[in-house]
Design an enzyme around this catalytic site. Structure first.
Site, PDB file in Angstrom:
ATOM      1  N   TYR A   1      -4.167  -2.182 -10.032  1.00 45.74           N
ATOM      2  CA  TYR A   1      -4.061  -2.123  -8.563  1.00 45.74           C
ATOM      3  C   TYR A   1      -3.148  -3.243  -8.036  1.00 45.74           C
ATOM      4  O   TYR A   1      -2.251  -3.009  -7.218  1.00 45.74           O
ATOM      5  CB  TYR A   1      -5.463  -2.204  -7.932  1.00 45.74           C
ATOM      6  CG  TYR A   1      -5.395  -2.246  -6.426  1.00 45.74           C
ATOM      7  CD1 TYR A   1      -5.120  -1.086  -5.694  1.00 45.74           C
ATOM      8  CD2 TYR A   1      -5.570  -3.437  -5.735  1.00 45.74           C
ATOM      9  CE1 TYR A   1      -5.028  -1.129  -4.309  1.00 45.74           C
ATOM     10  CE2 TYR A   1      -5.477  -3.481  -4.353  1.00 45.74           C
ATOM     11  CZ  TYR A   1      -5.207  -2.330  -3.649  1.00 45.74           C
ATOM     12  OH  TYR A   1      -5.103  -2.368  -2.273  1.00 45.74           O
TER      13      TYR A   1
ATOM     14  N   LYS B   1       0.253   3.358  -2.938  1.00 43.72           N
ATOM     15  CA  LYS B   1      -0.928   4.225  -3.098  1.00 43.72           C
ATOM     16  C   LYS B   1      -0.540   5.704  -3.145  1.00 43.72           C
ATOM     17  O   LYS B   1      -1.301   6.531  -3.644  1.00 43.72           O
ATOM     18  CB  LYS B   1      -1.928   3.961  -1.961  1.00 43.72           C
ATOM     19  CG  LYS B   1      -2.601   2.583  -2.089  1.00 43.72           C
ATOM     20  CD  LYS B   1      -3.383   2.192  -0.849  1.00 43.72           C
ATOM     21  CE  LYS B   1      -4.014   0.804  -1.019  1.00 43.72           C
ATOM     22  NZ  LYS B   1      -4.499   0.237   0.244  1.00 43.72           N
TER      23      LYS B   1
ATOM     24  N   VAL C   1       1.306  -3.698   3.823  1.00 50.21           N
ATOM     25  CA  VAL C   1       1.307  -4.991   4.519  1.00 50.21           C
ATOM     26  C   VAL C   1       2.560  -5.834   4.237  1.00 50.21           C
ATOM     27  O   VAL C   1       2.724  -6.890   4.829  1.00 50.21           O
ATOM     28  CB  VAL C   1       0.033  -5.838   4.258  1.00 50.21           C
ATOM     29  CG1 VAL C   1      -1.186  -5.229   4.895  1.00 50.21           C
ATOM     30  CG2 VAL C   1      -0.174  -6.096   2.775  1.00 50.21           C
TER      31      VAL C   1
ATOM     32  N   TYR D   1      -4.241   3.970   8.222  1.00 52.43           N
ATOM     33  CA  TYR D   1      -5.557   3.331   8.452  1.00 52.43           C
ATOM     34  C   TYR D   1      -6.139   3.661   9.824  1.00 52.43           C
ATOM     35  O   TYR D   1      -6.052   4.792  10.274  1.00 52.43           O
ATOM     36  CB  TYR D   1      -5.455   1.818   8.239  1.00 52.43           C
ATOM     37  CG  TYR D   1      -4.634   1.443   7.048  1.00 52.43           C
ATOM     38  CD1 TYR D   1      -5.004   1.909   5.783  1.00 52.43           C
ATOM     39  CD2 TYR D   1      -3.493   0.686   7.156  1.00 52.43           C
ATOM     40  CE1 TYR D   1      -4.249   1.587   4.679  1.00 52.43           C
ATOM     41  CE2 TYR D   1      -2.726   0.366   6.049  1.00 52.43           C
ATOM     42  CZ  TYR D   1      -3.115   0.822   4.824  1.00 52.43           C
ATOM     43  OH  TYR D   1      -2.381   0.519   3.725  1.00 52.43           O
TER      44      TYR D   1
ATOM     45  N   SER E   1       0.796  -1.234   0.000  1.00 50.47           N
ATOM     46  CA  SER E   1       0.000   0.000   0.000  1.00 50.47           C
ATOM     47  C   SER E   1       0.827   1.282   0.000  1.00 50.47           C
ATOM     48  O   SER E   1       0.256   2.367  -0.184  1.00 50.47           O
ATOM     49  CB  SER E   1      -0.945   0.019   1.197  1.00 50.47           C
ATOM     50  OG  SER E   1      -2.003  -0.869   0.941  1.00 50.47           O
TER      51      SER E   1
END
Ligand code: GLN
Length: 304
Positions: free
Chosen positions: A188, A66, A258, A240, A63
């Site tokens: 993605y 992103k 992760v 998060y 991530s």
């Protein structure tokens, strides 16, 4: 400030913690990474680099990618972007579906999976070959033509990607994904599979500490204003549902993945990255968060 000594002290201090947390095991390629891996790197805006541990070893940035897709989408869409994604922390897990129904398919922010899928949809609409455009950007930023997607990880993400598939179909039903779901997911999953080292990461994100310009080459990547905005969103949404804990302990904008990597930015000073694959319940590196907390405590540098 002797950053090298500080990093070495942190490497010693975290040793007893290595092994804590859980390595992501939703795909076999990630589950096989030894939990004892550890690396840290810093790049300062006066172009100095310091590192400890396996700082040149590539790992799955997941991530953290992103940030790249959000930065590209921000450049392309600007104001219109904010009709399709929010700017608020979600308070839910990175892959949660819950808020989407109440909020009519508009993800809370670009850094949870739902928001990242909308960003990849935008890139799919914008570029003929969005995977290549993204890869070219990352290679240029990291100053490393060898940075690549890990096809084994990308394939595995696809095979085990039903939750992301569910998110994408749900968002599409609300009209906030325009392309074919498989196409959006392909981009993605590939961006998540990007394989980079801690040193690649600090080089790639040096522009976020340097008002939008790469450190060294001084190339303008994004405007000063966009840089401020990306860093602000990283502060409030980058980790998060643990974003409050991360802000409290580390005090820097940051983004986790992760794969166990975290990147954090001290605007006007440096970018720092850490890799340790054991994750806490929120999916952030457990030792990585601790190492960053030790760093900002020892150096007394945080944006607060
Ligand atoms: N590939 C993971 C997913 O899509 C990335 C999640 C993460 O790094 N937090 O769920």
């Amino acid at each position: 400030m002797n950053y090298q000594t500080i990093l070495e002290d942190i490497q010693e201090e975290i040793k007893p913690l290595l092994g804590q947390g859980k390595v992501a095991n939703y795909i076999p390629a990630l589950g096989a990474i030894p939990i004892s891996k550890f690396a840290m790197a810093i790049k300062t805006i006066d172009n100095k680099e310091y590192s400890v541990g396996d700082a040149e070893e590539s790992f799955s940035i997941q991530s953290i990618s992103k940030i790249f897709s959000f930065a590209l989408a921000l450049k392309e869409l600007r104001a219109e972007l904010w009709e399709r994604v929010g700017k608020e922390p979600s308070g839910t897990a990175f892959n949660s579906l819950i808020q989407l129904e109440f909020e009519h398919g508009i993800p809370r922010n670009p850094f949870i999976n739902a928001g990242a899928l909308v960003m990849t949809d935008i890139l799919t609409s914008t570029y003929n070959d969005p995977k290549q455009t993204l890869l070219d950007l990352v290679r240029e930023l990291a100053d490393n033509p060898k940075v690549n997607f890990d096809e084994v990880v990308a394939k595995s993400e696809n095979e085990w990607g039903d939750r992301n598939r569910a998110l994408a179909y749900f968002i599409k039903d609300f009209g906030n994904i325009n392309n074919a779901v498989d196409e959006v997911l392909d981009l993605y999953f590939h961006q998540c599979s990007l394989s980079m080292s801690c040193l690649d990461l600090v080089r790639a994100f040096s522009c976020l500490a340097n008002a939008g310009k790469t450190v060294g080459a001084n190339k303008v990547i994004i405007s000063e204003r966009q840089t401020k905005r990306i860093n602000s969103l990283l502060m409030t949404c980058g980790t998060y549902d643990a974003v409050g804990d991360f802000a409290y302990r580390v005090g820097l904008p940051g983004k986790s993945g992760v794969g166990g990597g975290i990147v954090a930015i001290m605007p006007g000073h440096f970018v720092i990255s850490v890799w340790s694959p054991g994750l806490n319940e929120s999916g952030n590196s457990l030792v990585g968060t601790k190492a960053l907390e030790l760093f900002t405590t020892k150096t007394k540098t945080s944006i607060f």
